[in-house]
Design an enzyme around this catalytic site. Structure first.
Site, PDB file in Angstrom:
ATOM      1  N   CYS A 123       1.014  -1.274   0.382  1.00 43.35           N
ATOM      2  CA  CYS A 123      -0.474   0.003  -0.074  1.00 43.35           C
ATOM      3  C   CYS A 123       0.323   1.215   0.066  1.00 43.35           C
ATOM      4  CB  CYS A 123      -0.636  -0.140   1.228  1.00 43.35           C
ATOM      5  SG  CYS A 123      -2.065  -1.627   1.179  1.00 43.35           S
ATOM      6  N   CYS A 444      -0.128   2.510   6.557  1.00 40.00           N
ATOM      7  CA  CYS A 444       0.834   1.323   7.033  1.00 40.00           C
ATOM      8  C   CYS A 444       0.687   0.319   5.453  1.00 40.00           C
ATOM      9  CB  CYS A 444       0.315   0.597   7.617  1.00 40.00           C
ATOM     10  SG  CYS A 444      -2.050   0.186   6.964  1.00 40.00           S
TER      11      CYS A 444
END
Length: 464
Positions: A123, A444
């Protein structure tokens, strides 16, 4: 130029850093070096972020990336020849275009002399693309970099089983009828069972949704807290959309679609009562993660231009922000998979000589509402901060009134590799609209990793 910590107070260092763009030298503890090359985020763009399986469904991922590349050139009015290097992030890759940065660049008409490569860090892939570009600039290797990311979840690579792949490879080399029949005899119907990619950890085999449910339980994040945060994200995104704040979004006319795609299509303002009716999506029946308080599978692409402040002036460009500092973190991918911001934010601010109160805008990736609330609770926990950050007490958490004020991934969408640029652009544009100076971007990522980046508003910045 070196400044000794023995001679200058921490407050004085902070003033020097804010004025001159100082950066921390890990090789020389206790000193700062003047960053002669102020690296700037000039501008950035993105396609509308769409739920997978909707209006982008018949495209290929490099076509989405091509749109973002061309849109960036049009917005900055730059000639392709001015770009020295292209870095793109991508997570679930189309096999035919594995180096999608190169294929998208060629499709967009860039010279075949313009190098391009693809990075992957889940991500935070486009964050990694940006920081890779910063490294090129800092070392004097290149001056003008395009960094971006693309994700296309409408058509993911589905493989034959390994046994079937092995059999097919052997069959391609079989020369005689006897060899072919021998291989055919080894075939079993279960060889045809497909292997589908999953948003799961290879090391643990656990899906990210299950990890989010366990994290929420560990920090006592209630279903109500998660639903309320999700509602906040959608409401703020809708407000920002209606006010025209998403100036990084560039409409896309897709061949075969009879209208121009001009908005993110995942923003939906609901009610607490409607959200409360939804059932658990992962840990059934008692889990608290649902389809409404988790980010959804999204198609989209983004791109931004980074260079030195001096080069930007030469090109007649007005930057959005200085890219002042960044750090990457990594921790246990089982129990702390989604705690990247809780680790990254204190590390970044400490390295930069700043505190939470110095930050005017926060843009933090919303993988799950439970993940956001858990990170906030971790930073507010004496025990967690003492145990995992080595602090004497809790670190404290960001001011929620400065936090994701235009919504986030829960509402806008989350094309894995494209989100980092979107976070940086919203941070830079919010600094202008909210009259702030410093912004922190954090996220994250799978593998228990995370990123935190520090941006400073450029004096010539606009929110257009």
């Amino acid at each position: 130029m070196f400044v000794s910590l023995r001679d200058v107070s921490l407050r004085g260092i902070k003033r020097l850093w804010l004025k001159n763009g100082f950066r921390y030298l890990s090789t020389a503890p206790g000193t700062f070096e003047s960053n002669k090359k102020n690296i700037v985020l000039v501008d950035g763009v993105r396609s509308p972020f769409l739920l997978s399986g909707t209006s982008y469904a018949k495209l290929m991922p490099h076509e989405l990336a091509r749109h973002s590349l061309l849109s960036l050139l049009r917005k900055t009015r730059l000639d392709k020849a001015a770009i020295d290097y292209i870095v793109y992030g991508s997570v679930i890759q189309e096999v035919k275009t594995s180096n999608i940065a190169r294929e998208a660049a060629l499709a967009a008409g860039f010279s075949d002399k313009t190098p391009a490569h693809t990075v992957t860090m889940a991500c935070i892939s486009s964050n990694a693309a940006i920081t890779t570009g910063m490294g090129f600039i800092a070392t004097g290797t290149f001056d003008t970099i395009v960094a971006g990311g693309v994700e296309f979840m409408s058509d993911v690579p589905i493989r034959f089983s390994r046994k079937m792949r092995s059999l097919m490879m052997k069959a391609s080399k079989a020369k005689s009828l006897g060899q072919q029949l021998s291989l055919l005899a080894q075939f079993r119907p279960n060889f045809l069972a497909p292997e589908l990619p999953a948003v799961a950890e290879f090391s643990s085999g656990e899906t990210m949704g299950h990890s989010a449910d366990r994290l929420a339980a560990a920090f006592n994040v209630s279903r109500q807290e998660q639903d309320e945060y999700a509602l906040r994200s959608h409401a703020l995104a809708k407000e920002a959309q209606e006010k025209g704040y998403f100036t990084d979004l560039v409409p896309f006319k897709v061949s075969g679609v009879d209208y121009t795609i001009s908005e993110d299509n995942g923003i939906r303002v609901s009610t607490k009562e409607q959200l409360a009716k939804l059932k658990a999506a992962f840990v059934k029946p008692h889990g608290t993660i649902t389809a409404a308080n988790a980010s959804f599978l999204t198609d989209g692409a983004s791109a931004c231009l980074i260079t030195t402040e001096e080069k930007a002036k030469q090109l007649g460009l007005k930057p959005k922000a200085y890219l002042r500092n960044f750090t990457f973190v990594s921790q246990d991918p089982v129990d702390q998979l989604l705690l990247g911001p809780a680790y990254g934010i204190p590390k970044l601010l400490q390295r930069s000589g700043l505190t939470l109160k110095d930050v005017d805008a926060w843009e933090v990736h919303e993988a799950f509402a439970g993940q956001i609330v858990a990170n906030i609770k971790a930073l507010e926990s004496d025990w967690w901060c003492k145990t995992y950050l080595g602090l004497s007490e809790k670190y404290g958490s960001p001011d929620i009134n400065k936090f994701n004020n235009w919504g986030g991934s829960l509402s806008i969408g989350h094309p894995f590799a494209a989100t980092g640029v979107r976070l940086c652009m919203h941070a830079a544009n919010r600094l202008v609209r909210e009259d702030g100076k410093l912004a922190v971007v954090s996220a994250c990522a799978a593998g228990g990793q995370g990123v935190a980046m520090l941006l400073e508003r450029h004096p010539e910045a606009t929110a257009n």
